[in-house]
Write a protein that holds these residues in place. Structure first.
Motif, PDB file in Angstrom:
ATOM      1  N   ASN A 127       0.824  -1.211   0.000  1.00  0.00           N
ATOM      2  CA  ASN A 127       0.000   0.000   0.000  1.00  0.00           C
ATOM      3  C   ASN A 127       0.860   1.265   0.000  1.00  0.00           C
ATOM      4  N   ARG A 128       0.267   2.353  -0.471  1.00  0.00           N
ATOM      5  CA  ARG A 128       0.950   3.644  -0.474  1.00  0.00           C
ATOM      6  C   ARG A 128      -0.004   4.723  -0.004  1.00  0.00           C
ATOM      7  N   THR A 129       0.548   5.871   0.348  1.00  0.00           N
ATOM      8  CA  THR A 129      -0.273   7.024   0.710  1.00  0.00           C
ATOM      9  C   THR A 129      -1.203   7.356  -0.444  1.00  0.00           C
ATOM     10  N   GLY A 130      -2.473   7.596  -0.109  1.00  0.00           N
ATOM     11  CA  GLY A 130      -3.450   7.897  -1.141  1.00  0.00           C
ATOM     12  C   GLY A 130      -4.223   6.691  -1.621  1.00  0.00           C
ATOM     13  N   PHE A 131      -3.955   5.508  -0.997  1.00  0.00           N
ATOM     14  CA  PHE A 131      -4.654   4.273  -1.352  1.00  0.00           C
ATOM     15  C   PHE A 131      -5.070   3.536  -0.078  1.00  0.00           C
ATOM     16  N   TYR A 132      -5.993   2.610  -0.227  1.00  0.00           N
ATOM     17  CA  TYR A 132      -6.331   1.676   0.849  1.00  0.00           C
ATOM     18  C   TYR A 132      -6.618   0.316   0.234  1.00  0.00           C
ATOM     19  N   ARG A 133      -6.630  -0.717   1.086  1.00  0.00           N
ATOM     20  CA  ARG A 133      -6.780  -2.101   0.630  1.00  0.00           C
ATOM     21  C   ARG A 133      -7.972  -2.756   1.318  1.00  0.00           C
ATOM     22  N   LYS A 134      -8.681  -3.573   0.566  1.00  0.00           N
ATOM     23  CA  LYS A 134      -9.748  -4.416   1.110  1.00  0.00           C
ATOM     24  C   LYS A 134      -9.565  -5.825   0.547  1.00  0.00           C
ATOM     25  N   GLY A 135      -9.765  -6.845   1.389  1.00  0.00           N
ATOM     26  CA  GLY A 135      -9.516  -8.203   0.932  1.00  0.00           C
ATOM     27  C   GLY A 135     -10.573  -9.193   1.375  1.00  0.00           C
ATOM     28  N   ASP A 136     -10.365 -10.440   0.962  1.00  0.00           N
ATOM     29  CA  ASP A 136     -11.321 -11.501   1.281  1.00  0.00           C
ATOM     30  C   ASP A 136     -10.903 -12.312   2.508  1.00  0.00           C
ATOM     31  N   GLY A 137      -9.884 -11.839   3.235  1.00  0.00           N
ATOM     32  CA  GLY A 137      -9.360 -12.571   4.380  1.00  0.00           C
ATOM     33  C   GLY A 137      -8.341 -13.618   3.974  1.00  0.00           C
ATOM     34  N   ASP A 138      -8.021 -13.680   2.701  1.00  0.00           N
ATOM     35  CA  ASP A 138      -7.061 -14.673   2.223  1.00  0.00           C
ATOM     36  C   ASP A 138      -6.159 -14.033   1.165  1.00  0.00           C
ATOM     37  N   LEU A 139      -6.283 -14.411  -0.096  1.00  0.00           N
ATOM     38  CA  LEU A 139      -5.306 -14.010  -1.113  1.00  0.00           C
ATOM     39  C   LEU A 139      -5.783 -12.955  -2.090  1.00  0.00           C
ATOM     40  N   GLN A 140      -7.088 -12.691  -2.131  1.00  0.00           N
ATOM     41  CA  GLN A 140      -7.624 -11.725  -3.092  1.00  0.00           C
ATOM     42  C   GLN A 140      -7.790 -10.355  -2.434  1.00  0.00           C
ATOM     43  N   HIS A 141      -7.415  -9.320  -3.188  1.00  0.00           N
ATOM     44  CA  HIS A 141      -7.436  -7.970  -2.634  1.00  0.00           C
ATOM     45  C   HIS A 141      -7.812  -6.952  -3.708  1.00  0.00           C
ATOM     46  N   VAL A 142      -8.319  -5.819  -3.233  1.00  0.00           N
ATOM     47  CA  VAL A 142      -8.552  -4.646  -4.070  1.00  0.00           C
ATOM     48  C   VAL A 142      -7.832  -3.476  -3.422  1.00  0.00           C
ATOM     49  N   PHE A 143      -6.979  -2.794  -4.172  1.00  0.00           N
ATOM     50  CA  PHE A 143      -6.361  -1.546  -3.743  1.00  0.00           C
ATOM     51  C   PHE A 143      -7.067  -0.417  -4.484  1.00  0.00           C
ATOM     52  N   ALA A 144      -7.552   0.564  -3.751  1.00  0.00           N
ATOM     53  CA  ALA A 144      -8.293   1.672  -4.354  1.00  0.00           C
ATOM     54  C   ALA A 144      -7.723   3.000  -3.889  1.00  0.00           C
ATOM     55  N   SER A 145      -7.704   3.980  -4.792  1.00  0.00           N
ATOM     56  CA  SER A 145      -7.244   5.311  -4.409  1.00  0.00           C
ATOM     57  C   SER A 145      -8.296   5.974  -3.531  1.00  0.00           C
ATOM     58  N   THR A 146      -7.854   6.907  -2.717  1.00  0.00           N
ATOM     59  CA  THR A 146      -8.760   7.569  -1.784  1.00  0.00           C
ATOM     60  C   THR A 146      -9.718   8.522  -2.478  1.00  0.00           C
ATOM     61  N   LYS A 147      -9.623   8.658  -3.804  1.00  0.00           N
ATOM     62  CA  LYS A 147     -10.672   9.366  -4.550  1.00  0.00           C
ATOM     63  C   LYS A 147     -11.956   8.548  -4.562  1.00  0.00           C
ATOM     64  N   PHE A 148     -11.845   7.256  -4.253  1.00  0.00           N
ATOM     65  CA  PHE A 148     -13.004   6.408  -4.033  1.00  0.00           C
ATOM     66  C   PHE A 148     -13.371   6.438  -2.550  1.00  0.00           C
ATOM     67  N   THR A 149     -14.652   6.570  -2.258  1.00  0.00           N
ATOM     68  CA  THR A 149     -15.150   6.382  -0.898  1.00  0.00           C
ATOM     69  C   THR A 149     -15.476   4.905  -0.716  1.00  0.00           C
ATOM     70  N   PHE A 150     -14.953   4.299   0.340  1.00  0.00           N
ATOM     71  CA  PHE A 150     -15.256   2.898   0.607  1.00  0.00           C
ATOM     72  C   PHE A 150     -16.649   2.788   1.207  1.00  0.00           C
ATOM     73  N   VAL A 151     -17.445   1.862   0.700  1.00  0.00           N
ATOM     74  CA  VAL A 151     -18.806   1.618   1.196  1.00  0.00           C
ATOM     75  C   VAL A 151     -18.840   0.348   2.031  1.00  0.00           C
ATOM     76  N   LYS A 152     -18.507  -0.797   1.426  1.00  0.00           N
ATOM     77  CA  LYS A 152     -18.432  -2.050   2.176  1.00  0.00           C
ATOM     78  C   LYS A 152     -17.786  -3.119   1.310  1.00  0.00           C
ATOM     79  N   SER A 153     -17.394  -4.222   1.941  1.00  0.00           N
ATOM     80  CA  SER A 153     -16.865  -5.362   1.197  1.00  0.00           C
ATOM     81  C   SER A 153     -17.503  -6.638   1.730  1.00  0.00           C
ATOM     82  N   SER A 154     -17.515  -7.659   0.888  1.00  0.00           N
ATOM     83  CA  SER A 154     -18.113  -8.936   1.270  1.00  0.00           C
ATOM     84  C   SER A 154     -17.571 -10.026   0.363  1.00  0.00           C
ATOM     85  N   THR A 155     -17.853 -11.258   0.721  1.00  0.00           N
ATOM     86  CA  THR A 155     -17.506 -12.385  -0.137  1.00  0.00           C
ATOM     87  C   THR A 155     -18.779 -13.156  -0.478  1.00  0.00           C
TER      88      THR A 155
END
Length: 251
Positions: free
Chosen positions: A205-233
């Motif tokens: 990760n870097r400044t200006g981004f955040y990460r959301k994952g499935d608790g295992d190996l899959q992840h999404v890195f998104a810039s902070t221009k996106f507002t995070f709403v929720k994640s699920s599997t």
């Protein structure tokens, strides 16, 4: 009479002010769906075309604007794109000795990124292989659809060397960081890295981004221009060895 005139001017002024006050635009939702299809036919998790039927079912339920596919065959893209609606897509074949790796059905094997046409730009997709690779013959790659209302990328990182996987993640992050200077940007995929693992996927990760994952190996890195709403599997009913990861964003 003078009082009535003053009141009339005040009412007119307020009306003009109300008419010219800008109205805040509604946020645009972006659902990211990450799927590892295990559809090559070469791995033990292969279940044939059952995974395609399940993927279409999940797409119909989630209604994603971004779909990231790993361990897919080139022929998987068109039917899954049709399940999404009108999209722009990019398939990137994995490489071995300069030639595309093949699925058992003879199609090219690799990754794909699909973005709803309303969010995708007109620029051509971009792709490449990572600078750092493990000792296996398959060269890990990345693919991006940049320069639309959003930019989106996918990848499937090294499964055999964690430090190589982390280096690959950081290389792609550098590219996506460049896209994020002009529009919201993200990348998703099977990173073969875990949160608080060794190495830790969070170190990508870097400044200006955040990460959301499935608790295992899959992840999404998104810039902070996106507002995070929720994640699920979402379970894939045994058709592949990974759940579907859904990350809901807006901008």
């Amino acid at each position: 009479m003078r009082t009535r005139q003053v009141l009339s001017v005040l009412v007119a002024t307020l009306a003009v002010g109300a008419a010219t006050t800008p109205v805040a635009a509604a946020a645009t939702p972006v659902k990211v769906l990450q799927l590892n299809l295990c559809h090559s036919g070469a791995a033990g998790c292969f279940t044939g075309d059952r995974v395609m039927a399940k993927a279409k079912e999940v797409i119909a339920s989630v209604k994603p604007q971004v779909l990231s596919l790993n361990e897919s065959c080139s022929g998987d893209v068109a039917p899954l794109a049709a399940a999404m609606g009108t999209v722009k897509s990019l398939f990137v074949a994995a490489r071995r000795d300069g030639n595309p790796v093949k699925c058992k059905n003879g199609q090219d094997y690799g990754n794909a990124i699909l973005v709803a046409s309303a969010l995708a730009g007109s620029a051509a997709g971009q792709s490449g292989v990572f600078t750092k690779q493990d000792s296996r013959s398959e060269k890990r790659s990345w693919g991006c659809l940049p320069a639309g209302r959003i930019s989106a990328c996918t990848t499937h990182l090294s499964a055999w060397d964690g430090q190589v996987a982390l280096a690959q993640c950081k290389e792609l992050m550098g590219r996506v960081e460049g896209y994020a200077r002009t529009a919201p940007a993200l990348f998703s995929g099977d990173m073969n890295l875990r949160y608080k693992g060794n190495p830790d996927v969070q170190d990508c990760n870097r400044t200006g981004f955040y990460r959301k994952g499935d608790g295992d190996l899959q992840h999404v890195f998104a810039s902070t221009k996106f507002t995070f709403v929720k994640s699920s599997t979402v379970g894939m009913g045994g058709t592949t060895d990974h759940p579907a990861l859904v990350v809901e964003l807006s901008f």
